[in-house]
Design an enzyme around this catalytic site. Structure first.
Site, PDB file in Angstrom:
ATOM      1  N   THR A 121      30.706  30.610  28.795  1.00  0.00           N
ATOM      2  CA  THR A 121      31.294  31.549  28.438  1.00  0.00           C
ATOM      3  C   THR A 121      32.182  30.531  26.774  1.00  0.00           C
ATOM      4  O   THR A 121      32.746  29.515  27.166  1.00  0.00           O
ATOM      5  CB  THR A 121      32.478  32.281  29.405  1.00  0.00           C
ATOM      6  OG1 THR A 121      31.423  32.657  30.353  1.00  0.00           O
ATOM      7  CG2 THR A 121      33.521  33.510  28.148  1.00  0.00           C
ATOM      8  N   PHE A 147      26.805  36.255  34.978  1.00  0.00           N
ATOM      9  CA  PHE A 147      27.281  37.374  34.078  1.00  0.00           C
ATOM     10  C   PHE A 147      28.014  37.894  36.130  1.00  0.00           C
ATOM     11  O   PHE A 147      28.717  38.854  36.004  1.00  0.00           O
ATOM     12  CB  PHE A 147      27.424  39.188  33.762  1.00  0.00           C
ATOM     13  CG  PHE A 147      27.036  38.645  32.392  1.00  0.00           C
ATOM     14  CD1 PHE A 147      28.152  39.752  31.532  1.00  0.00           C
ATOM     15  CD2 PHE A 147      25.301  38.712  32.257  1.00  0.00           C
ATOM     16  CE1 PHE A 147      27.357  39.393  30.093  1.00  0.00           C
ATOM     17  CE2 PHE A 147      25.375  38.961  30.349  1.00  0.00           C
ATOM     18  CZ  PHE A 147      26.254  39.334  29.547  1.00  0.00           C
ATOM     19  N   LEU A 148      28.014  36.385  36.778  1.00  0.00           N
ATOM     20  CA  LEU A 148      27.569  36.605  37.498  1.00  0.00           C
ATOM     21  C   LEU A 148      29.616  36.992  38.054  1.00  0.00           C
ATOM     22  O   LEU A 148      30.042  36.063  37.543  1.00  0.00           O
ATOM     23  CB  LEU A 148      26.934  35.517  38.535  1.00  0.00           C
ATOM     24  CG  LEU A 148      28.308  33.551  38.022  1.00  0.00           C
ATOM     25  CD1 LEU A 148      29.461  33.366  38.202  1.00  0.00           C
ATOM     26  CD2 LEU A 148      27.500  33.106  38.530  1.00  0.00           C
ATOM     27  N   PHE A 257      36.724  49.229  39.286  1.00  0.00           N
ATOM     28  CA  PHE A 257      37.684  47.565  38.968  1.00  0.00           C
ATOM     29  C   PHE A 257      39.577  48.469  38.389  1.00  0.00           C
ATOM     30  O   PHE A 257      39.536  48.404  37.176  1.00  0.00           O
ATOM     31  CB  PHE A 257      37.429  46.803  37.664  1.00  0.00           C
ATOM     32  CG  PHE A 257      36.998  45.579  37.946  1.00  0.00           C
ATOM     33  CD1 PHE A 257      35.873  45.423  38.523  1.00  0.00           C
ATOM     34  CD2 PHE A 257      37.036  44.858  37.359  1.00  0.00           C
ATOM     35  CE1 PHE A 257      35.626  44.598  39.116  1.00  0.00           C
ATOM     36  CE2 PHE A 257      37.267  43.254  37.470  1.00  0.00           C
ATOM     37  CZ  PHE A 257      35.510  43.471  37.928  1.00  0.00           C
ATOM     38  N   LEU A 258      39.240  49.428  39.393  1.00  0.00           N
ATOM     39  CA  LEU A 258      40.768  50.656  39.161  1.00  0.00           C
ATOM     40  C   LEU A 258      41.634  50.187  40.792  1.00  0.00           C
ATOM     41  O   LEU A 258      42.175  51.069  40.913  1.00  0.00           O
ATOM     42  CB  LEU A 258      40.055  51.715  39.115  1.00  0.00           C
ATOM     43  CG  LEU A 258      39.991  52.604  37.963  1.00  0.00           C
ATOM     44  CD1 LEU A 258      38.970  53.701  37.697  1.00  0.00           C
ATOM     45  CD2 LEU A 258      40.733  51.789  36.727  1.00  0.00           C
ATOM     46  N   GLY A 265      43.231  37.196  38.357  1.00  0.00           N
ATOM     47  CA  GLY A 265      43.331  35.832  37.711  1.00  0.00           C
ATOM     48  C   GLY A 265      41.871  35.208  37.510  1.00  0.00           C
ATOM     49  O   GLY A 265      41.166  36.073  37.918  1.00  0.00           O
ATOM     50  N   CYS A 268      38.575  33.036  34.509  1.00  0.00           N
ATOM     51  CA  CYS A 268      37.693  34.056  33.375  1.00  0.00           C
ATOM     52  C   CYS A 268      38.625  35.022  33.185  1.00  0.00           C
ATOM     53  O   CYS A 268      39.429  34.658  31.644  1.00  0.00           O
ATOM     54  CB  CYS A 268      36.168  34.163  34.068  1.00  0.00           C
ATOM     55  SG  CYS A 268      35.413  33.393  34.613  1.00  0.00           S
ATOM     56  N   LYS A 331      41.007  35.835  44.603  1.00  0.00           N
ATOM     57  CA  LYS A 331      40.075  36.713  45.276  1.00  0.00           C
ATOM     58  C   LYS A 331      39.833  36.972  46.536  1.00  0.00           C
ATOM     59  O   LYS A 331      39.074  35.770  46.572  1.00  0.00           O
ATOM     60  CB  LYS A 331      39.195  37.786  43.806  1.00  0.00           C
ATOM     61  CG  LYS A 331      38.125  36.747  44.054  1.00  0.00           C
ATOM     62  CD  LYS A 331      36.574  37.851  42.701  1.00  0.00           C
ATOM     63  CE  LYS A 331      35.728  37.222  43.176  1.00  0.00           C
ATOM     64  NZ  LYS A 331      34.744  37.935  41.904  1.00  0.00           N
TER      65      LYS A 331
HETATM   66  C1  UGA Z   1      34.645  38.005  36.241  1.00  0.00           C
HETATM   67  C2  UGA Z   1      33.961  39.088  35.499  1.00  0.00           C
HETATM   68  O1  UGA Z   1      33.638  40.035  36.282  1.00  0.00           O
HETATM   69  C3  UGA Z   1      32.431  38.914  35.913  1.00  0.00           C
HETATM   70  O2  UGA Z   1      31.319  39.960  35.506  1.00  0.00           O
HETATM   71  C4  UGA Z   1      32.087  37.388  34.789  1.00  0.00           C
HETATM   72  O3  UGA Z   1      31.036  36.733  35.052  1.00  0.00           O
HETATM   73  C5  UGA Z   1      32.970  36.318  36.017  1.00  0.00           C
HETATM   74  O4  UGA Z   1      34.669  36.898  35.174  1.00  0.00           O
HETATM   75  C6  UGA Z   1      33.026  35.150  34.756  1.00  0.00           C
HETATM   76  O5  UGA Z   1      32.651  35.059  33.458  1.00  0.00           O
HETATM   77  O6  UGA Z   1      32.389  33.788  35.180  1.00  0.00           O
HETATM   78  P1  UGA Z   1      35.421  36.899  38.139  1.00  0.00           P
HETATM   79  O7  UGA Z   1      36.533  36.170  38.083  1.00  0.00           O
HETATM   80  O8  UGA Z   1      34.986  35.549  39.816  1.00  0.00           O
HETATM   81  O9  UGA Z   1      34.058  37.243  38.055  1.00  0.00           O
HETATM   82  O10 UGA Z   1      36.145  37.902  39.043  1.00  0.00           O
HETATM   83  P2  UGA Z   1      36.240  39.291  39.592  1.00  0.00           P
HETATM   84  O11 UGA Z   1      35.545  40.702  40.205  1.00  0.00           O
HETATM   85  O12 UGA Z   1      36.467  39.930  38.185  1.00  0.00           O
HETATM   86  O13 UGA Z   1      37.891  39.234  39.955  1.00  0.00           O
HETATM   87  C7  UGA Z   1      38.557  39.152  38.667  1.00  0.00           C
HETATM   88  C8  UGA Z   1      40.068  39.024  39.038  1.00  0.00           C
HETATM   89  O14 UGA Z   1      40.784  40.561  39.174  1.00  0.00           O
HETATM   90  C9  UGA Z   1      40.208  39.361  40.348  1.00  0.00           C
HETATM   91  O15 UGA Z   1      41.557  38.423  40.695  1.00  0.00           O
HETATM   92  C10 UGA Z   1      40.402  40.512  41.460  1.00  0.00           C
HETATM   93  O16 UGA Z   1      41.372  40.264  42.504  1.00  0.00           O
HETATM   94  C11 UGA Z   1      41.078  40.974  39.840  1.00  0.00           C
HETATM   95  N1  UGA Z   1      41.056  43.160  40.144  1.00  0.00           N
HETATM   96  C12 UGA Z   1      39.248  43.391  40.189  1.00  0.00           C
HETATM   97  C13 UGA Z   1      41.786  43.554  40.819  1.00  0.00           C
HETATM   98  O17 UGA Z   1      43.172  43.311  39.792  1.00  0.00           O
HETATM   99  N2  UGA Z   1      41.873  45.096  40.237  1.00  0.00           N
HETATM  100  C14 UGA Z   1      40.126  45.452  40.445  1.00  0.00           C
HETATM  101  O18 UGA Z   1      40.426  46.522  40.457  1.00  0.00           O
HETATM  102  C15 UGA Z   1      39.445  44.855  40.219  1.00  0.00           C
END
Ligand code: UGA
Length: 441
Positions: A121, A147-148, A257-258, A265, A268, A331
């Site tokens: 990125t 986008f993983l 994502f809500l 955190g 990314c 997470k």
């Molecule tokens: C994120 C993106 O979702 C991926 O699509 C992207 O490829 C990746 O970054 C990247 O840039 O490499 P990731 O960092 O693995 O993926 O984690 P997410 O699943 O997006 O969660 C991010 C944070 O948001 C976590 O701390 C999670 O607890 C929090 N979260 C997620 C919430 O607080 N509420 C939600 O409803 C969803």
């Protein structure tokens, strides 16, 4: 095909193993000799469900090798750049040192016709600058963002939502002959997901780079939106989880994502929105992204609010109180502690005088290295013994499944803070607990 993967972290290691699974011959290169040694022995250097099995499956037939010497890429025709782009120390901008170093090390090994495929990125404009440096080598650059999601990385790599190829284009935005050829080669690399019907977007470099940060900014905005609603819910006695359910039924909005709580955190979302703001500033369009400042502020406020909530349930002071923090990873299903809300809250509470005990099914070792001043326990049952407050900070399934009566028998006081809005308040209250959460009555 014969491909190389440069950078074997959370992204590259999974990408390398997945490319081998797709039938390619893969060499992974990383400067970290310890990581390479683990991968070469078929061991995943971090926790990612499905990766150990995949490494075992593809490692056996010699199609996947790892090394520290860039010369090992000789023979590969496609080179994936998968190095990290962390936040620059003391700045919002991305630190491109690893991209620079990897690219410079790769350059002398490129042959005419090779493809260099950027997956990291990066700030928009990076691909254009790298492509210029390929002039005269006969190699072509493609930007192919990844986008993983951690925790689902193997599945996301083998079965992506979409593929994006940013290829060289002419002044009318039409792919050049090199762009067309790059497209065909990548189609061969991704033949299996494409045959499954994975949507493919062919575009220019700038769009491909922007797609990635736009997607992460949208996801961060969605989370901060619901966390802003949580603040309204706290002020009015409403329940943010019911609110999210109700608005989520509108499929223009969607429920994913809500989930309100401690916010986002990881390695990314936080750094990507900051790097995006910094890049917008450099481009003279900082106003376009000024809302991301608010997205960031809402997110960071959740952590402060959680410490305040702990203080409230402790009757005004956390000094000397024993607080069990369930979760250290940013997470569930990951051992990644980068910018983890759980550890940020744990450390703040410790600094403010509480005795904090942190546990996590996978991330304790990483957390201990980063925060040696915190106390750690191997299990939730151990962590909660004698606790005045139990804080669920990362929603691992085993914490969601905890039996309030059984945990109640171990603690000093039955007070639980649900930092991820995943516990059943009624069940915990029935078992005699004070239940508090962000955005819930
Ligand atoms: C994120 C993106 O979702 C991926 O699509 C992207 O490829 C990746 O970054 C990247 O840039 O490499 P990731 O960092 O693995 O993926 O984690 P997410 O699943 O997006 O969660 C991010 C944070 O948001 C976590 O701390 C999670 O607890 C929090 N979260 C997620 C919430 O607080 N509420 C939600 O409803 C969803």
């Amino acid at each position: 095909m014969h491909v190389s993967v440069i950078g074997c972290g959370y992204l590259g290691a999974v990408h390398a193993a997945s490319m081998a699974k797709l039938g390619h011959t893969v060499v992974g290169v990383d400067v970290d000799a310890a990581k390479v040694a683990l991968l070469a022995s078929g061991t995943a250097p971090f926790y990612e469900p499905g990766l150990p099995e995949l490494l075992r499956e593809v490692g056996g037939d010699g199609r996947l090798t790892f090394g520290t010497d860039m010369a090992a890429v000789a023979g590969a025709a496609v080179h994936f750049l998968c190095v990290g782009t962390p936040q620059k120390h003391g700045e919002f901008r991305a630190d491109l040192t690893h991209v620079e170093d990897a690219f410079a090390a790769l350059l002398p090994h490129l042959r005419p016709g090779d493809l260099v495929v950027g997956k990291s990125t990066v700030p928009v404009g990076t691909a254009e600058a790298l492509a210029e440096r390929l002039d005269g080598t006969g190699a072509t650059l493609v930007w192919n963002p990844e986008f993983l999601r951690e925790g689902l990385a193997v599945q996301d790599t083998l079965h992506p939502d979409r593929l994006v190829y940013g290829v060289p284009t002419d002044d009318d935005g039409v792919p050049t002959a090199d762009g067309d050829r790059a497209h065909r080669v990548l189609d061969e690399v991704y033949a299996a997901p494409l045959a499954d019907g994975t949507p493919l977007v062919i575009t220019d470099y700038a769009t491909a780079q922007l797609v990635k940060v736009a997607a992460n900014s949208f996801l961060a905005t969605k989370i901060s939106f619901i966390n802003a609603m949580a603040e309204l819910c706290e002020a009015t006695g409403a329940d943010v989880t019911r609110l999210a359910d109700a608005i989520g039924y509108d499929d223009r909005i969607g429920r994913r994502f809500l989930n309100a709580g401690l916010g986002f955190g990881g390695g990314c979302l936080p750094k990507d929105i900051r790097a995006f703001m910094a890049r917008a500033g450099e481009l003279g369009v900082d106003q376009a992204l000024s809302f991301l400042r608010e997205v960031d502020a809402i997110n960071m406020r959740r952590r402060v609010r959680m410490v305040d909530l702990a203080r409230e349930v402790c009757g005004g002071s956390i000094v000397g109180r024993r607080i069990a923090v369930l979760g250290a990873a940013f997470k569930p299903d990951s051992d990644d502690i980068r910018d983890s809300p759980a550890l940020s809250v744990a450390a703040q509470m410790q600094l403010q005088g509480a005795q904090v005990v942190v546990t996590d099914p996978q991330a304790v070792e990483n957390a201990r290295q980063a925060w040696p001043g915190l106390t750690f326990a191997a299990t939730a049952q151990e962590a909660v013994v004698g606790a005045d407050v139990v804080l669920l900070a990362t929603e691992w399934q085993e914490y969601r499944d905890l039996d309030p009566a059984a945990v109640g028998a171990l603690v000093a006081r039955r007070a639980v803070l649900d930092g991820r809005n995943v516990l059943d308040p009624r069940a915990w209250r029935r078992a005699g607990w004070t239940y508090r959460a962000l955005g819930r009555p």
